[in-house]
Enzyme design. Structure first.
Site, PDB file in Angstrom:
ATOM      1  N   HIS A  13      -0.890   4.959   1.899  1.00 26.73           N
ATOM      2  CA  HIS A  13      -1.382   4.648   3.247  1.00 26.73           C
ATOM      3  C   HIS A  13      -0.823   5.616   4.287  1.00 26.73           C
ATOM      4  O   HIS A  13      -0.564   5.241   5.429  1.00 26.73           O
ATOM      5  CB  HIS A  13      -1.040   3.208   3.649  1.00 26.73           C
ATOM      6  CG  HIS A  13      -1.671   2.175   2.771  1.00 26.73           C
ATOM      7  ND1 HIS A  13      -2.876   1.572   3.076  1.00 26.73           N
ATOM      8  CD2 HIS A  13      -1.268   1.619   1.605  1.00 26.73           C
ATOM      9  CE1 HIS A  13      -3.177   0.688   2.130  1.00 26.73           C
ATOM     10  NE2 HIS A  13      -2.214   0.704   1.220  1.00 26.73           N
ATOM     11  N   ASN A  52      -6.068  -5.246   2.972  1.00 22.00           N
ATOM     12  CA  ASN A  52      -6.950  -4.124   2.635  1.00 22.00           C
ATOM     13  C   ASN A  52      -8.391  -4.488   2.967  1.00 22.00           C
ATOM     14  O   ASN A  52      -8.677  -5.651   3.286  1.00 22.00           O
ATOM     15  CB  ASN A  52      -6.869  -3.813   1.137  1.00 22.00           C
ATOM     16  CG  ASN A  52      -5.658  -2.957   0.778  1.00 22.00           C
ATOM     17  OD1 ASN A  52      -5.055  -2.303   1.632  1.00 22.00           O
ATOM     18  ND2 ASN A  52      -5.300  -2.955  -0.496  1.00 22.00           N
TER      19      ASN A  52
HETATM   20 FE1  HDE Z   1       1.149  -1.838   0.055  1.00 20.65          FE
HETATM   21  N1  HDE Z   1       2.681  -0.598   0.521  1.00 20.65           N
HETATM   22  N2  HDE Z   1       2.008  -2.236  -1.717  1.00 20.65           N
HETATM   23  N3  HDE Z   1      -0.464  -2.993  -0.509  1.00 20.65           N
HETATM   24  N4  HDE Z   1       0.260  -1.480   1.791  1.00 20.65           N
HETATM   25  C1  HDE Z   1       2.789   0.126   1.645  1.00 20.65           C
HETATM   26  O1  HDE Z   1       4.716   0.359   2.967  1.00 20.65           O
HETATM   27  C2  HDE Z   1       3.296  -1.981  -2.028  1.00 20.65           C
HETATM   28  C3  HDE Z   1      -0.605  -3.667  -1.676  1.00 20.65           C
HETATM   29  C4  HDE Z   1      -0.857  -2.077   2.290  1.00 20.65           C
HETATM   30  O2  HDE Z   1      -0.390   0.671   8.000  1.00 20.65           O
HETATM   31  C5  HDE Z   1       4.109   0.817   1.783  1.00 20.65           C
HETATM   32  O3  HDE Z   1       5.180   1.062   5.053  1.00 20.65           O
HETATM   33  C6  HDE Z   1       3.633  -2.578  -3.301  1.00 20.65           C
HETATM   34  C7  HDE Z   1      -1.657  -4.646  -1.588  1.00 20.65           C
HETATM   35  C8  HDE Z   1      -1.167  -1.526   3.586  1.00 20.65           C
HETATM   36  O4  HDE Z   1       1.765   0.953   7.720  1.00 20.65           O
HETATM   37  C9  HDE Z   1       4.881   0.338   0.544  1.00 20.65           C
HETATM   38  C10 HDE Z   1       2.479  -3.176  -3.733  1.00 20.65           C
HETATM   39  C11 HDE Z   1      -2.142  -4.526  -0.309  1.00 20.65           C
HETATM   40  C12 HDE Z   1      -0.170  -0.589   3.844  1.00 20.65           C
HETATM   41  C13 HDE Z   1       3.863  -0.553  -0.137  1.00 20.65           C
HETATM   42  C14 HDE Z   1       1.478  -2.967  -2.744  1.00 20.65           C
HETATM   43  C15 HDE Z   1      -1.391  -3.488   0.338  1.00 20.65           C
HETATM   44  C16 HDE Z   1       0.710  -0.589   2.709  1.00 20.65           C
HETATM   45  C17 HDE Z   1       4.029   2.301   1.976  1.00 20.65           C
HETATM   46  C18 HDE Z   1       2.252  -3.912  -5.045  1.00 20.65           C
HETATM   47  C19 HDE Z   1      -3.295  -5.312   0.316  1.00 20.65           C
HETATM   48  C20 HDE Z   1      -0.051   0.298   5.061  1.00 20.65           C
HETATM   49  C21 HDE Z   1       4.414   2.568   3.416  1.00 20.65           C
HETATM   50  C22 HDE Z   1       2.963  -5.089  -5.135  1.00 20.65           C
HETATM   51  C23 HDE Z   1      -3.025  -6.717   0.410  1.00 20.65           C
HETATM   52  C24 HDE Z   1       0.647  -0.405   6.190  1.00 20.65           C
HETATM   53  C25 HDE Z   1       4.810   1.286   3.932  1.00 20.65           C
HETATM   54  C26 HDE Z   1       0.687   0.476   7.400  1.00 20.65           C
HETATM   55  C27 HDE Z   1       1.850   0.209   2.614  1.00 20.65           C
HETATM   56  C28 HDE Z   1       4.157  -1.212  -1.263  1.00 20.65           C
HETATM   57  C29 HDE Z   1       0.127  -3.413  -2.902  1.00 20.65           C
HETATM   58  C30 HDE Z   1      -1.674  -3.092   1.690  1.00 20.65           C
HETATM   59  C31 HDE Z   1       5.434   1.424  -0.325  1.00 20.65           C
HETATM   60  C32 HDE Z   1       4.977  -2.497  -3.979  1.00 20.65           C
HETATM   61  C33 HDE Z   1      -2.097  -5.627  -2.669  1.00 20.65           C
HETATM   62  C34 HDE Z   1      -2.338  -1.889   4.477  1.00 20.65           C
HETATM   63  O5  HDE Z   1       6.016  -0.382   0.896  1.00 20.65           O
END
Ligand code: HDE
Length: 730
Positions: free
Chosen positions: A83, A155
């Site tokens: 992201h 998402n």
């Molecule tokens: Fe994320 N995800 N994600 N994700 N995600 C990040 O956090 C993570 C997942 C989502 O505009 C990171 O600040 C893991 C699902 C958005 O700043 C990180 C898992 C969904 C954004 C991270 C998921 C998301 C992130 C990277 C599996 C939809 C951007 C930078 C368990 C429900 C937020 C940060 C923004 C960002 C980890 C799966 C949505 C690395 C471990 C499912 C919208 O922390």
């Protein structure tokens, strides 16, 4: 002795030093001010470094040079691992007030209006990648509620690729550019992604979403958002229920075609970012309704899938979505870095009235987001960065750390204490103290997936069956495109076999485009690697299909799907007007006024910039030339009347291509009088019968009124996929 009423304190009580308050304010743009160093020293010469002699070496003494250059050298912070490319805007959320029985969350009570900051993103690309990559879009909303910050980090698709967060680093390594050569940027069309997918059957459902039109939004303002996981609502009586969150855009949900997306990436890779910015600047504020699907605690097991499994959705036929409030985005950021880049979303930012569930994907995210912000924003005080600050008062015994902004007073930084009468004191639930819902948890310590998660294909099939015929064709073409970029034959084969588990027609249509037959699944261990080393593959075979809902119209974004019904609008639609010298300028003016009055936006595209001269000598300003823009950047195309203008356009290959592409991208087209000839000239292979096609509106005379009305109806329908599909390079 202190005796402050806890609830009444505000942020200023913590940071009561007026000098510190001033530091927290926005800096102005420096207009009318002297240039200074970061220490406030007025700078006399910022154009020349300090040297030993006019032509001599630079001197180490030059502290002004060193301060400026050091700051510059450290301007970048680590981009988000996923992201990374995003765009954010401020706004507000207004509760409809109908959720009081469901949740005690204050921001969802009647009439409450809460400031929000929303960041949209693509997942795989880096910060400089194109907006129009085929990808999932992040949809993260920060609510600055009176009870603390609440982050809904979702998402634009309701399911995810994996069931357990321990797989997330592997998934991300597979989809990101391959590590040996860092290719491809922001694209899933490569070996490692499909190697992972074909070895990980639980990804199949999400793969189809990612290959569908949902992965190519027309605008961030025209896409849905989903919380993905099942959460819980808790009401004032402590009763809890499961919930799934949905954001529904009031402008409907619309997409572009893959061929367009690729063109947009070349012509304007900031297309989504620019569109959001421009519409907010113009006052065309995007709006979404927040809806919830509610499942009673006792109904947890009544579905033929597990509601804790994030690769499954709850069909709206089984549990309808009820709208509980509306979000409006009405203010752009003042500074991209300070706000959009530094905003820190964490799943753990929660308020009383909402709680987590035991979804293993959600549970892992609770750890990952906080951990990521510590690294990305440099330490544990990221909550003090203005965009992340809580509007609710913050009082605790946490102290120090890199870049601490708060100047805490007093000598007590621990609890329990008597020196400060126990303050800051723990809040009883009646005073808004957060407490997790009471839940009995017992079971063996075990690394295993629940058997209820072992069904990988029935909802993928539900999604496929729910798509309209054009949407299915787009999925087939997307998979052909992606798999053509996969270099390793057996990865393609495995993926086709995986698709055949969903639907044989889907698999054979994709295989045909790749010049293959659907391979036999015999001997192909489809779930290789997706399970623990000691688990038996047989226990991991997907359960036979048993979806109780075979097809759900809510999963389609066709014009007549429930998502879009009643939302057809010309508002904010971009209409290209093709004209050049000799055009009927008076009619163009009337056309523009008619559409601008309805909230659409028009632009004149001509063979040259400056102005065009009309038949009667009047002039009108040109916005773009055929070389500087593309039909892919517009929703609809109108060819203006005027014999001299049209005859020039017919000889201009770029003008002809503009019309032809708009037609092949199934967009509404209109032409008045001689303008019709340009449509005919554009009818090279793929566009024969252009005048009789759906969504093409012509008039023999120059009168704009009737034509505009019919054209507006066509624009409301977004696209006309009834046109010959094979001619559309989607
Ligand atoms: Fe994320 N995800 N994600 N994700 N995600 C990040 O956090 C993570 C997942 C989502 O505009 C990171 O600040 C893991 C699902 C958005 O700043 C990180 C898992 C969904 C954004 C991270 C998921 C998301 C992130 C990277 C599996 C939809 C951007 C930078 C368990 C429900 C937020 C940060 C923004 C960002 C980890 C799966 C949505 C690395 C471990 C499912 C919208 O922390």
């Amino acid at each position: 002795m202190h005796d402050k009423p806890l609830a009444k304190q505000n942020h200023q009580d913590v940071v009561s030093n007026p000098k510190t308050d001033q530091l927290a304010q926005h800096s102005d743009d420096g207009y009318g001010k002297y240039l200074t160093s970061n220490q406030g020293l007025r700078v006399n010469d910022d154009q020349n470094s300090l040297k030993g002699g006019e032509r001599g070496p630079s001197l180490l003494e030059d502290f002004l040079f060193r301060e400026k250059m050091t700051h510059f050298d450290h301007e970048r912070i680590p981009e988000r691992a996923v992201h990374a490319r995003g765009v954010g805007a401020h706004g507000y959320f207004e509760a409809y007030g109908n959720a009081t029985e469901l949740t005690k969350a204050h921001f969802l009570q009647p009439g409450v209006v809460t400031p929000v900051f929303t960041r949209f993103s693509t997942v795989a690309g880096s910060r400089g990648a194109s907006d129009l990559a085929r990808d999932v879009r992040g949809f993260a909303v920060k609510f600055y509620t009176q009870e603390g910050v609440y982050d809904l980090v979702g998402n634009n698709m309701p399911v995810f690729f994996i069931q357990d967060s321990i797989k997330f680093p592997d998934f991300v390594h597979a989809v990101k550019p391959e590590p040996h050569n860092e290719i491809p940027q922001g694209a899933s069309a490569h070996d490692t992604f499909y190697d992972f997918i074909s070895a990980n059957p639980e990804s199949t459902h999400m793969l189809l979403w990612a290959m569908s039109d949902r992965a190519l939004p027309r605008s961030l303002r025209m896409m849905e958002g989903f919380g993905v996981h099942t959460f819980r609502f808790v009401n004032a009586q402590g009763k809890w229920r499961f919930v799934k969150f949905h954001w529904k855009p009031l402008l409907g949900t619309h997409s572009v075609l893959w061929d367009e997306a690729q063109q947009i990436s070349g012509k304007d890779q900031d297309f989504h970012r620019r569109d959001l910015w421009a519409n907010i600047e113009m006052g065309a504020y995007p709006e979404w309704e927040l809806g919830v699907q509610v499942v009673e605690e006792e109904d947890e097991h009544k579905f033929d899938f597990d509601i804790l499994d994030s690769t499954k959705l709850i069909p709206e036929e089984l549990v309808p979505v009820q709208a509980i409030g509306k979000m409006v985005l009405n203010r752009n950021v003042d500074n991209y870095f300070a706000e959009t880049e530094q905003v820190a979303f964490c799943l753990s930012h929660i308020v009383p009235g909402i709680d987590f569930s035991n979804d293993p994907l959600l549970q892992g995210r609770l750890f990952s987001y906080l951990d990521t912000q510590l690294k990305r924003l440099g330490g544990p005080n990221f909550h003090e960065i203005p965009i992340n600050r809580s509007l609710a008062p913050v009082h605790n015994n946490q102290r120090d750390g890199h870049m601490r902004q708060t100047i805490n007073k007093g000598k007590v930084a621990y609890g329990p204490n008597l020196l400060n009468d126990q303050y800051p004191k723990q809040a009883p639930q009646s005073e808004g103290g957060f407490n997790s819902v009471y839940e009995r948890v017992e079971g063996p310590k075990i690394r295993r997936r629940s058997k209820s998660f072992i069904d990988f294909y029935s909802q993928a099939r539900l999604f496929w069956n729910s798509q309209s015929e054009p949407e299915k064709t787009h999925i087939v073409k997307a998979l052909r495109f992606e798999l053509s970029h996969v270099q390793t034959d057996w990865i393609r084969e495995r993926t086709i076999v995986q698709l055949a588990q969903v639907d044989h027609d889907l698999a054979s249509r994709v295989a045909e485009g790749l010049g293959m037959d659907v391979p036999s699944a015999e001997g192909m261990q489809l779930n290789y690697g997706a399970i623990g080393a000691d688990d038996k593959a047989a226990d991991f075979q997907s359960a036979p299909a048993k979806a109780s809902v075979g097809s759900s119209p809510h999963l389609s974004i066709a014009t007549d799907s429930p998502i879009n019904q009643g939302k057809g609008s010309v508002k904010t639609r971009q209409i290209a007007i093709l004209a050049t010298d000799g055009a009927d300028v008076a009619a163009i003016g009337e056309f523009m006024k008619t559409f601008m009055d309805q909230g659409a936006q028009t632009a004149i595209i001509a063979t040259h910039l400056g102005t065009i001269k009309g038949q009667d000598g009047t002039q009108i300003l040109v916005n773009w030339t055929f070389q500087s823009t593309s039909s892919a950047l517009f929703d609809a195309v109108y060819v203006a009347a005027g014999a001299q203008s049209v005859s020039k356009l017919k000889q201009d290959f770029d003008a002809v291509r503009f019309v032809n592409e708009a037609f092949r991208h199934c967009k509404p087209l209109a032409a008045s009088a001689e303008g019709v000839e340009l449509l005919q000239a554009a009818a090279y292979p793929g566009a024969e019968g252009i005048l009789d096609a759906d969504g093409v509106v012509t008039s023999a005379d120059t009168d704009v009124a009737d034509l505009a009305q019919e054209f507006a109806e066509a624009i409301k329908q977004h696209r006309f996929f009834s046109r010959e599909l094979e001619a559309v390079p989607a």
